[in-house]
Design a protein around this motif. Structure first.
Motif, PDB file in Angstrom:
ATOM      1  N   LYS A  29       0.829  -1.208   0.000  1.00 26.65           N
ATOM      2  CA  LYS A  29       0.000   0.000   0.000  1.00 26.65           C
ATOM      3  C   LYS A  29       0.862   1.257   0.000  1.00 26.65           C
ATOM      4  O   LYS A  29       0.586   2.222  -0.712  1.00 26.65           O
ATOM      5  CB  LYS A  29      -0.928  -0.017   1.215  1.00 26.65           C
ATOM      6  CG  LYS A  29      -1.925   1.124   1.246  1.00 26.65           C
ATOM      7  CD  LYS A  29      -2.878   0.972   2.418  1.00 26.65           C
ATOM      8  CE  LYS A  29      -3.896   2.100   2.451  1.00 26.65           C
ATOM      9  NZ  LYS A  29      -4.829   1.948   3.602  1.00 26.65           N
ATOM     10  N   SER A  40      -4.347  -0.999  -4.353  1.00 27.23           N
ATOM     11  CA  SER A  40      -4.341  -2.440  -4.628  1.00 27.23           C
ATOM     12  C   SER A  40      -3.455  -2.824  -5.806  1.00 27.23           C
ATOM     13  O   SER A  40      -3.242  -4.013  -6.057  1.00 27.23           O
ATOM     14  CB  SER A  40      -5.770  -2.920  -4.907  1.00 27.23           C
ATOM     15  OG  SER A  40      -6.278  -2.300  -6.089  1.00 27.23           O
ATOM     16  N   TYR A  41      -2.916  -1.829  -6.533  1.00 23.90           N
ATOM     17  CA  TYR A  41      -2.258  -2.141  -7.801  1.00 23.90           C
ATOM     18  C   TYR A  41      -0.990  -2.970  -7.601  1.00 23.90           C
ATOM     19  O   TYR A  41      -0.747  -3.945  -8.326  1.00 23.90           O
ATOM     20  CB  TYR A  41      -1.936  -0.856  -8.558  1.00 23.90           C
ATOM     21  CG  TYR A  41      -1.680  -1.092 -10.037  1.00 23.90           C
ATOM     22  CD1 TYR A  41      -2.702  -0.988 -10.956  1.00 23.90           C
ATOM     23  CD2 TYR A  41      -0.411  -1.425 -10.495  1.00 23.90           C
ATOM     24  CE1 TYR A  41      -2.477  -1.213 -12.302  1.00 23.90           C
ATOM     25  CE2 TYR A  41      -0.174  -1.660 -11.835  1.00 23.90           C
ATOM     26  CZ  TYR A  41      -1.210  -1.556 -12.733  1.00 23.90           C
ATOM     27  OH  TYR A  41      -0.978  -1.788 -14.055  1.00 23.90           O
ATOM     28  N   SER A  43      -0.268  -4.913  -5.175  1.00 23.21           N
ATOM     29  CA  SER A  43      -0.671  -6.267  -4.775  1.00 23.21           C
ATOM     30  C   SER A  43      -1.069  -7.098  -5.983  1.00 23.21           C
ATOM     31  O   SER A  43      -0.711  -8.284  -6.089  1.00 23.21           O
ATOM     32  CB  SER A  43      -1.832  -6.182  -3.779  1.00 23.21           C
ATOM     33  OG  SER A  43      -2.237  -7.474  -3.377  1.00 23.21           O
ATOM     34  N   HIS A  44      -1.778  -6.485  -6.936  1.00 22.39           N
ATOM     35  CA  HIS A  44      -2.182  -7.219  -8.135  1.00 22.39           C
ATOM     36  C   HIS A  44      -0.972  -7.590  -8.996  1.00 22.39           C
ATOM     37  O   HIS A  44      -0.930  -8.691  -9.561  1.00 22.39           O
ATOM     38  CB  HIS A  44      -3.159  -6.375  -8.961  1.00 22.39           C
ATOM     39  CG  HIS A  44      -4.520  -6.264  -8.342  1.00 22.39           C
ATOM     40  ND1 HIS A  44      -5.150  -7.307  -7.707  1.00 22.39           N
ATOM     41  CD2 HIS A  44      -5.375  -5.207  -8.253  1.00 22.39           C
ATOM     42  CE1 HIS A  44      -6.329  -6.924  -7.267  1.00 22.39           C
ATOM     43  NE2 HIS A  44      -6.493  -5.640  -7.572  1.00 22.39           N
TER      44      HIS A  44
END
Length: 518
Positions: A29, A40-41, A43-44
């Motif tokens: 984050k 969330s990017y 994490s993706h």
């Protein structure tokens, strides 16, 4: 199941990204926020749900300052993805000293020097620049900011309203290039305030323009002067653009007997600088120098000092000006308690780290990390006890020295008692009897406050080998241990004060030097 070269390259990119994120101590984050992406990017991408893009790779490289590792893995992945041959289109050649392309202007080296001479400070900044972007650079923003009393913003604002910075005293000089090739840079005003100025330094002068084109390098140097009556005892460098190497140098007269320390402020915490300052004398000058490689983007590095010698300027109350406008010697009171704590490396109230729950050690697997943290705490405790007489006993928690781990040490009120070590502690029981006593905090040492605590607590905590024990603490030790466990849970003693209670300035506190009464 076999994987394709493209998939393996994507996995290698993700692995390097995660390694550097962990190296910089960032959550997914936090990294996404610093890069300007949705939380969330990252994490993706790390979860292989999104493929990395060129923009993502460039921003990650710039924020994590990975020395080219992230960008290199992206290029390997991207070339395989597009099946490009060695003769196909590529990005501009990587320079000999690597810097991430596409991120605009890069500072390859910065030397920031502050020199005190005859009642004034002369600041001189030298930056080696590389244009890693796609457009020519035609100007560079120079920021000048002073704060006479950095720990008293109201007093500082009032002082600068009465004694504003003037363009005449600043005497700004700026050139691009070095030696005979140096070109004066024109200046264009952007911001004009009492305590700050912003000026565009233009890659142009009366002879014409000399833009810094993509792939080109140059050096710019600029300098300005501020009188001692307007300069507080600090010198800060803010990393607003990717920077490869930073060196800060302070130059004071030896007879001022200067003492210097450094603080790093990031989005997560305020901690002592990780590299030691070096000092040497050159004739009658004391030179302090501090350097770091790949400083974090958006971090701030601040050197602070105090002068102990006769005839040195001091930094609290300004004496009235003489009739001819010159400034008399400044009057010195005793240094504030919080400044003394900051000077020995104690993180101060307001830092995010003091409001975060600390990570527990995985013992015995992390035994060495736990031992290192305890050693650091005990070393800091020794420095503190040389600075102040803790008649009530004293405790120190890991976040107060910049470590977000569940470790604390507590020295009982008895003079020769050994400190108690607490690893992964939690209160599992407490008595119904309590009392109210004044407490202080090393991270908030200018005040004292009344706090109600139990007279006896039971604490479950770990040994280095991972076994857990329960220890009972009573009276003063119960208060001290409770205070430190609060720190590990992101709480301060002010959170436990009554709604109608008020803080007492340490100058008015009447119980200094006396243990708690029971």
């Amino acid at each position: 199941m076999t994987t394709s070269p493209v998939e393996r390259a994507a996995d290698q990119f993700v692995t390097v990204l995660a390694q550097w994120r962990a190296e910089r101590g960032m959550t997914k984050k936090q990294l996404a926020a610093r890069m300007g992406f949705d939380p969330s990017y990252v994490s993706h991408v790390e979860g292989r749900r999104h493929k990395p893009t060129e923009d993502f790779a460039r921003r990650a490289e710039a924020v994590l300052a990975a020395g080219g590792a992230i960008w290199q893995k992206f290029q390997e992945y991207d070339e395989l993805r597009h099946a490009r041959s060695a003769t196909a289109h590529r990005d501009p050649p990587v320079p000999a000293q690597w810097m991430p392309p596409g991120t605009g202007l890069i500072v390859e080296r910065e030397l920031a020097e502050l020199r005190y001479t005859e009642g004034a400070y002369r600041c001189r900044i030298k930056r080696s620049l590389y244009n890693a972007g796609n457009e020519p650079v035609t100007r560079y923003l120079m920021k000048i900011s002073v704060d006479r009393y950095p720990h008293d913003p109201i007093g500082s604002n009032r002082h600068h309203r009465q004694h504003p910075l003037t363009w005449e005293e600043l005497d700004i000089e700026a050139v691009a290039g070095e030696g005979e090739a140096a070109e004066p840079m024109q200046q264009r005003l952007k911001l004009d305030r009492d305590a700050s100025k912003e000026v565009w330094l233009l890659f142009a002068n009366e002879h014409g323009q000399f833009p810094l084109y993509p792939g080109e390098r140059t050096t710019i140097s600029y300098a300005y002067t501020v009188g001692e009556e307007k300069w507080g005892q600090w010198f800060q460098r803010a990393m607003r653009v990717p920077t490869r190497s930073l060196t800060v140098r302070l130059d004071f007269p030896v007879h001022f007997e200067p003492q210097v320390w450094g603080v790093e402020t990031s989005l997560a915490a305020e901690v002592p600088v990780r590299n030691p300052l070096e000092r040497h004398n050159e004739e009658d000058r004391a030179i302090f120098e501090w350097s770091t490689d790949q400083p974090s983007l958006n971090a701030r590095y601040r050197l602070e000092w105090r002068f102990r010698g006769a005839g040195a300027p001091t930094y609290e109350d300004l004496a009235p000006a003489s009739m001819n406008g010159s400034i008399h010697q400044l009057v010195v009171p005793e240094q504030r308690a919080s400044q003394r704590m900051r000077g020995v490396g104690i993180v101060q109230r307001g830092a995010d780290l003091l409001r975060q729950r600390c990570r527990h050690f995985q013992l015995p697997r992390e035994e060495q990390s736990a031992r290192d943290a305890v050693t650091s705490l005990l070393t800091a405790l020794q420095r503190l006890e040389a600075l102040h007489d803790f008649s009530k006993g004293v405790g120190l928690a890991a976040p107060q020295i910049g470590l977000s781990v569940a470790a604390a040490v507590v020295r009982p009120p008895e003079r020769d008692a050994e400190p108690v070590v607490l690893l992964n502690p939690r209160v599992v029981g407490e008595s119904g009897d309590s009392d109210e006593q004044y407490e202080g905090c090393l991270s908030f040492f200018d005040y004292r406050g009344l706090v109600v605590r139990a007279l006896r607590i039971e604490v479950e905590h770990a040994r280095f080998d991972g076994t857990r024990v329960i220890t009972s603490f009573e009276l003063a030790m119960a208060r001290l241990v409770s205070h430190e466990i609060d720190h590990l849970e992101g709480k301060l003693y002010v959170d436990r004060m009554g709604a109608d209670a008020s803080l007492v300035p340490v100058s008015e506190y009447q119980q200094t030097g006396r243990p708690w009464a029971y």
